[in-house]
Each structure stands twice: as C-alpha cells, then as structure tokens.
Design a protein around this motif. Structure first.
Motif, PDB file in Angstrom:
ATOM      1  N   ASP A 160       4.559  -3.636   7.601  1.00 64.11           N
ATOM      2  CA  ASP A 160       4.731  -4.554   8.733  1.00 64.11           C
ATOM      3  C   ASP A 160       5.564  -5.742   8.285  1.00 64.11           C
ATOM      4  OD1 ASP A 160       3.107  -6.287   7.326  1.00 64.11           O
ATOM      5  OD2 ASP A 160       1.572  -6.458   8.873  1.00 64.11           O
ATOM      6  N   LYS A 161       5.736  -6.706   9.171  1.00 63.45           N
ATOM      7  CA  LYS A 161       6.667  -7.808   8.892  1.00 63.45           C
ATOM      8  C   LYS A 161       6.208  -8.689   7.728  1.00 63.45           C
ATOM      9  CE  LYS A 161       4.560 -10.535  12.625  1.00 63.45           C
ATOM     10  NZ  LYS A 161       3.839 -11.492  11.755  1.00 63.45           N
ATOM     11  N   ASP A 162       4.917  -8.636   7.406  1.00 65.44           N
ATOM     12  CA  ASP A 162       4.392  -9.503   6.359  1.00 65.44           C
ATOM     13  C   ASP A 162       4.109  -8.790   5.047  1.00 65.44           C
ATOM     14  OD1 ASP A 162       4.388 -11.784   8.037  1.00 65.44           O
ATOM     15  OD2 ASP A 162       2.538 -11.081   8.974  1.00 65.44           O
ATOM     16  N   GLY A 163       4.425  -7.507   4.966  1.00 68.53           N
ATOM     17  CA  GLY A 163       4.174  -6.812   3.717  1.00 68.53           C
ATOM     18  C   GLY A 163       3.720  -5.379   3.923  1.00 68.53           C
ATOM     19  N   ARG A 184      -4.359  -5.820   3.100  1.00 67.58           N
ATOM     20  CA  ARG A 184      -2.989  -6.063   2.650  1.00 67.58           C
ATOM     21  C   ARG A 184      -2.911  -5.917   1.138  1.00 67.58           C
ATOM     22  NH1 ARG A 184       0.768  -7.639   5.665  1.00 67.58           N
ATOM     23  NH2 ARG A 184      -0.724  -8.415   7.214  1.00 67.58           N
ATOM     24  N   LEU A 185      -1.940  -5.121   0.680  1.00 67.55           N
ATOM     25  CA  LEU A 185      -1.767  -4.871  -0.747  1.00 67.55           C
ATOM     26  C   LEU A 185      -0.796  -5.893  -1.326  1.00 67.55           C
ATOM     27  CD1 LEU A 185      -1.468  -0.968  -0.670  1.00 67.55           C
ATOM     28  CD2 LEU A 185      -3.535  -2.371  -0.932  1.00 67.55           C
ATOM     29  N   THR A 186      -1.237  -6.607  -2.372  1.00 63.83           N
ATOM     30  CA  THR A 186      -0.409  -7.672  -2.935  1.00 63.83           C
ATOM     31  C   THR A 186       0.578  -7.173  -3.980  1.00 63.83           C
ATOM     32  OG1 THR A 186      -2.065  -8.167  -4.637  1.00 63.83           O
ATOM     33  CG2 THR A 186      -2.248  -9.353  -2.540  1.00 63.83           C
ATOM     34  N   ASP A 187       0.407  -5.957  -4.463  1.00 66.56           N
ATOM     35  CA  ASP A 187       1.277  -5.420  -5.514  1.00 66.56           C
ATOM     36  C   ASP A 187       2.633  -5.033  -4.927  1.00 66.56           C
ATOM     37  OD1 ASP A 187       2.490  -4.158  -7.617  1.00 66.56           O
ATOM     38  OD2 ASP A 187       0.797  -2.852  -8.090  1.00 66.56           O
ATOM     39  N   PRO A 188       3.738  -5.587  -5.426  1.00 61.76           N
ATOM     40  CA  PRO A 188       5.066  -5.209  -4.915  1.00 61.76           C
ATOM     41  C   PRO A 188       5.362  -3.719  -5.072  1.00 61.76           C
ATOM     42  CG  PRO A 188       5.209  -7.194  -6.250  1.00 61.76           C
ATOM     43  CD  PRO A 188       3.824  -6.659  -6.438  1.00 61.76           C
ATOM     44  N   GLU A 189       4.690  -3.060  -6.010  1.00 65.16           N
ATOM     45  CA  GLU A 189       4.889  -1.633  -6.230  1.00 65.16           C
ATOM     46  C   GLU A 189       4.557  -0.825  -4.973  1.00 65.16           C
ATOM     47  OE1 GLU A 189       5.513   1.992  -8.526  1.00 65.16           O
ATOM     48  OE2 GLU A 189       6.187  -0.088  -8.648  1.00 65.16           O
ATOM     49  N   ALA A 190       3.636  -1.351  -4.160  1.00 68.31           N
ATOM     50  CA  ALA A 190       3.226  -0.624  -2.956  1.00 68.31           C
ATOM     51  C   ALA A 190       4.370  -0.492  -1.957  1.00 68.31           C
ATOM     52  CB  ALA A 190       2.043  -1.331  -2.294  1.00 68.31           C
ATOM     53  N   ALA A 191       5.351  -1.393  -2.029  1.00 77.31           N
ATOM     54  CA  ALA A 191       6.443  -1.385  -1.059  1.00 77.31           C
ATOM     55  C   ALA A 191       7.356  -0.173  -1.205  1.00 77.31           C
ATOM     56  CB  ALA A 191       7.265  -2.670  -1.194  1.00 77.31           C
ATOM     57  N   ARG A 192       7.312   0.515  -2.320  1.00 81.16           N
ATOM     58  CA  ARG A 192       8.224   1.650  -2.507  1.00 81.16           C
ATOM     59  C   ARG A 192       7.719   2.921  -1.839  1.00 81.16           C
ATOM     60  NH1 ARG A 192       7.464   5.383  -6.709  1.00 81.16           N
ATOM     61  NH2 ARG A 192       5.599   5.084  -7.986  1.00 81.16           N
ATOM     62  N   TYR A 193       6.480   2.898  -1.369  1.00 79.05           N
ATOM     63  CA  TYR A 193       5.937   4.085  -0.713  1.00 79.05           C
ATOM     64  C   TYR A 193       6.225   4.028   0.788  1.00 79.05           C
ATOM     65  CZ  TYR A 193       3.406   4.803  -5.063  1.00 79.05           C
ATOM     66  OH  TYR A 193       3.086   4.988  -6.384  1.00 79.05           O
ATOM     67  N   LEU A 199      -2.629   6.770  -0.206  1.00 77.01           N
ATOM     68  CA  LEU A 199      -2.819   6.176  -1.521  1.00 77.01           C
ATOM     69  C   LEU A 199      -4.303   5.993  -1.822  1.00 77.01           C
ATOM     70  CD1 LEU A 199      -0.211   3.238  -1.517  1.00 77.01           C
ATOM     71  CD2 LEU A 199       0.072   5.518  -2.508  1.00 77.01           C
ATOM     72  N   GLU A 200      -4.626   6.124  -3.083  1.00 73.77           N
ATOM     73  CA  GLU A 200      -5.935   5.697  -3.582  1.00 73.77           C
ATOM     74  C   GLU A 200      -5.690   4.432  -4.385  1.00 73.77           C
ATOM     75  OE1 GLU A 200      -9.144   8.416  -5.403  1.00 73.77           O
ATOM     76  OE2 GLU A 200      -8.217   7.400  -7.140  1.00 73.77           O
ATOM     77  N   VAL A 201      -6.325   3.345  -3.987  1.00 77.80           N
ATOM     78  CA  VAL A 201      -6.062   2.030  -4.555  1.00 77.80           C
ATOM     79  C   VAL A 201      -7.338   1.479  -5.163  1.00 77.80           C
ATOM     80  CG1 VAL A 201      -5.360  -0.346  -4.042  1.00 77.80           C
ATOM     81  CG2 VAL A 201      -4.236   1.565  -2.871  1.00 77.80           C
ATOM     82  N   THR A 202      -7.240   0.947  -6.361  1.00 84.21           N
ATOM     83  CA  THR A 202      -8.335   0.164  -6.928  1.00 84.21           C
ATOM     84  C   THR A 202      -7.873  -1.276  -7.029  1.00 84.21           C
ATOM     85  OG1 THR A 202      -7.664   0.562  -9.228  1.00 84.21           O
ATOM     86  CG2 THR A 202      -9.199   2.129  -8.246  1.00 84.21           C
ATOM     87  N   VAL A 222      -4.152  -5.573  -6.422  1.00 75.87           N
ATOM     88  CA  VAL A 222      -4.138  -4.171  -6.836  1.00 75.87           C
ATOM     89  C   VAL A 222      -4.180  -4.061  -8.352  1.00 75.87           C
ATOM     90  CG1 VAL A 222      -2.825  -2.015  -6.788  1.00 75.87           C
ATOM     91  CG2 VAL A 222      -2.888  -3.503  -4.763  1.00 75.87           C
ATOM     92  N   ARG A 223      -5.094  -3.212  -8.824  1.00 81.06           N
ATOM     93  CA  ARG A 223      -5.142  -2.896 -10.255  1.00 81.06           C
ATOM     94  C   ARG A 223      -4.451  -1.567 -10.540  1.00 81.06           C
ATOM     95  NH1 ARG A 223     -10.769  -4.818 -13.137  1.00 81.06           N
ATOM     96  NH2 ARG A 223     -10.552  -7.045 -12.652  1.00 81.06           N
ATOM     97  N   SER A 224      -4.601  -0.626  -9.631  1.00 84.82           N
ATOM     98  CA  SER A 224      -3.922   0.663  -9.794  1.00 84.82           C
ATOM     99  C   SER A 224      -3.768   1.301  -8.427  1.00 84.82           C
ATOM    100  CB  SER A 224      -4.719   1.598 -10.717  1.00 84.82           C
ATOM    101  OG  SER A 224      -5.936   2.001 -10.105  1.00 84.82           O
ATOM    102  N   LEU A 225      -2.764   2.146  -8.317  1.00 90.32           N
ATOM    103  CA  LEU A 225      -2.600   2.921  -7.093  1.00 90.32           C
ATOM    104  C   LEU A 225      -1.918   4.239  -7.434  1.00 90.32           C
ATOM    105  CD1 LEU A 225       0.650   2.606  -6.221  1.00 90.32           C
ATOM    106  CD2 LEU A 225      -0.160   0.424  -5.336  1.00 90.32           C
ATOM    107  N   ARG A 226      -2.274   5.242  -6.656  1.00 85.97           N
ATOM    108  CA  ARG A 226      -1.667   6.553  -6.855  1.00 85.97           C
ATOM    109  C   ARG A 226      -1.665   7.293  -5.526  1.00 85.97           C
ATOM    110  NH1 ARG A 226      -5.075  11.082  -7.663  1.00 85.97           N
ATOM    111  NH2 ARG A 226      -7.302  10.596  -7.467  1.00 85.97           N
ATOM    112  N   THR A 227      -0.706   8.187  -5.376  1.00 82.32           N
ATOM    113  CA  THR A 227      -0.644   8.982  -4.157  1.00 82.32           C
ATOM    114  C   THR A 227      -1.708  10.079  -4.212  1.00 82.32           C
ATOM    115  OG1 THR A 227       1.016  10.458  -5.112  1.00 82.32           O
ATOM    116  CG2 THR A 227       1.814   8.562  -3.853  1.00 82.32           C
ATOM    117  N   VAL A 228      -2.251  10.396  -3.038  1.00 83.31           N
ATOM    118  CA  VAL A 228      -3.242  11.470  -2.909  1.00 83.31           C
ATOM    119  C   VAL A 228      -2.883  12.282  -1.666  1.00 83.31           C
ATOM    120  CG1 VAL A 228      -5.107  10.232  -4.063  1.00 83.31           C
ATOM    121  CG2 VAL A 228      -4.783   9.957  -1.590  1.00 83.31           C
TER     122      VAL A 228
END
Length: 237
Positions: A160-163, A184-193, A199-202, A222-228
């Motif tokens: 969305d417009k805010d992330g 809302r996920l604060t990790d910039p890495e999430a933006a590439r998906y 995703l499974e997010v811890t 976010v500490r970790s994320l992976r696609t599921v």
C-alpha cells in the motif's frame, strides 16, 4: 432451452457442488463448518437432475408406444443461468480473496476486550499466532502480552502507499462478508515480494503502533521471513 438440457445442467451443477465439497475447494467461498451443507446441496441437486432425466426417458417411451400424449414446453431462457456456476467451478474457479480485497476494504477493527481476557502467551522462543489474535492483542491488551515476545505469523503480501502489509482475510460465514486483518512489516526486504506472496514472518510488535487511526495495524520488527505455499484454507475465522 430443452428440458433435456436443463436436466443435464442440474446434474452438472450438483456434481460441481459435490466436487467443491469433497476436494476442499469450497474453502474459497465458505468456512469449514459449511462443508456438510455444500455436499448435501450438491447431492440433492444431482438427485433431482437424475430423477428428472429418468422421468423424461420413461415419458418418451410411453409417448412412442402411443399410450399418452406428450406436451411440448418452452422452458424459461433464464435456465441458461445454470451454466454460469457450472463453468465457474469447472473452468475458472477464482482463488481466495487476496491483496485487491485488502486495498479496497478498510481493516476490521480489533474486537474490544478487557485485558483480563487475554491469557499470557505460552512459553517458547517463537510463539505461533493467527493474525486475528495478534492484531487483537496488539490493539487491546493493556498488559502488553506481546511486548518483547517473538511471534510467528503467516499471511500474504499487500503493498500500500505506506509500505508493505502482511494480511489475512477473516470471514464470519462466507467470502462475501470477508474483511482484512493486517500488520505492517518494517523490514525493507519485504518490499521485494510481489502482492499475494505468502510469507511466514517471525518478529516482535512495536508497542503503541496499533491505534484506531490506522485500523489497529501494528508495526512488526521482522527477524526473519520466508516464502511458503498458499494454504488450502486461506481464511481466518
């Protein structure tokens, strides 16, 4: 439309409902508790179509034998509408609601509860939670049961417009009343998906970020994320 065609369509429609109920695709439309009704409805429609076919075959035989007169009817053209759900199920069955539905609909406010209604989270380094429980605790648990605890959340990506949001659709009865739960996920890495990636997010909640102004959408560090893979049952209840 001829009677024979109507009867065949009834059989196909009943079979389509049975297919939905048996293979689990009904979960795209209704909650699990509705499975018996989907199967029962399909069985009844299938039986009605089969009985009508048998009755018409017997009537045609009697007519050919000259024992009775067979009137010619002109069924309503609206019977063709039976083709639509049949084709939808067999050819173009839609997926579960996703990111487009989240963008169009406002997030459902978390249900107000007394702090005493929230039991402590179970012990463990990482606690699995549904998005519904996470959002409710983040918005209403004044005891801060989430603070400092690492949780595991599963949902799909929404830009969305805010992330970037992690979302699940929540339904009470069927997909028609679905509404989103989001964090809302604060990790910039999430933006590439891309949107609708599961995703499974811890991570941990950022205290004080779930407020009425943002629909109780808490920030998650976010500490970790992976696609599921997308689950067969994509909704929460």
């Amino acid at each position: 439309m001829r009677r024979e065609t109507q009867n065949v369509l009834l059989v196909l429609l009943g079979g389509a409902l049975l297919k939905l109920g048996v293979n689990g695709d009904y979960l795209r439309y209704v909650k699990p508790a509705q499975q018996p009704w989907v199967i029962a409805g399909g069985a009844v429609i299938l039986l009605l179509g089969a009985v009508a076919i048998v009755r018409d075959v017997l009537a045609a035989r009697r007519t050919r034998a000259g024992t009775t007169a067979h009137d010619h009817h002109h069924p309503a053209r609206s019977a063709w509408l039976l083709v639509v759900p049949v084709l939808a199920v067999f050819l173009v069955a839609p997926p579960a609601l996703g990111s487009d539905s989240v963008i169009r609909a406002p997030a459902r406010p978390a249900v107000a509860q007394d702090a005493a209604a929230f039991p402590p989270l179970p012990a463990g380094d990482v606690v699995p939670l549904t998005l519904t429980e996470f959002v409710t605790r983040a918005g209403w648990d004044s005891r801060g049961s989430l603070t400092g605890r690492t949780v595991r959340l599963t949902g799909f990506v929404v830009h969305d417009k805010d992330g970037v949001l992690l979302a699940r659709m929540v339904i009470r009865c069927c997909a028609a009343d679905a509404s989103p739960m989001t964090v809302r996920l604060t990790d910039p890495e999430a933006a590439r998906y891309p949107d609708d990636t599961w995703l499974e997010v811890t991570g941990q909640v950022v205290p004080g970020t779930a407020v009425p102004a943002n629909g109780y959408t808490a920030d998650v560090t976010v500490r970790s994320l992976r696609t599921v893979p997308a689950p067969q049952d994509a909704y929460e209840y």
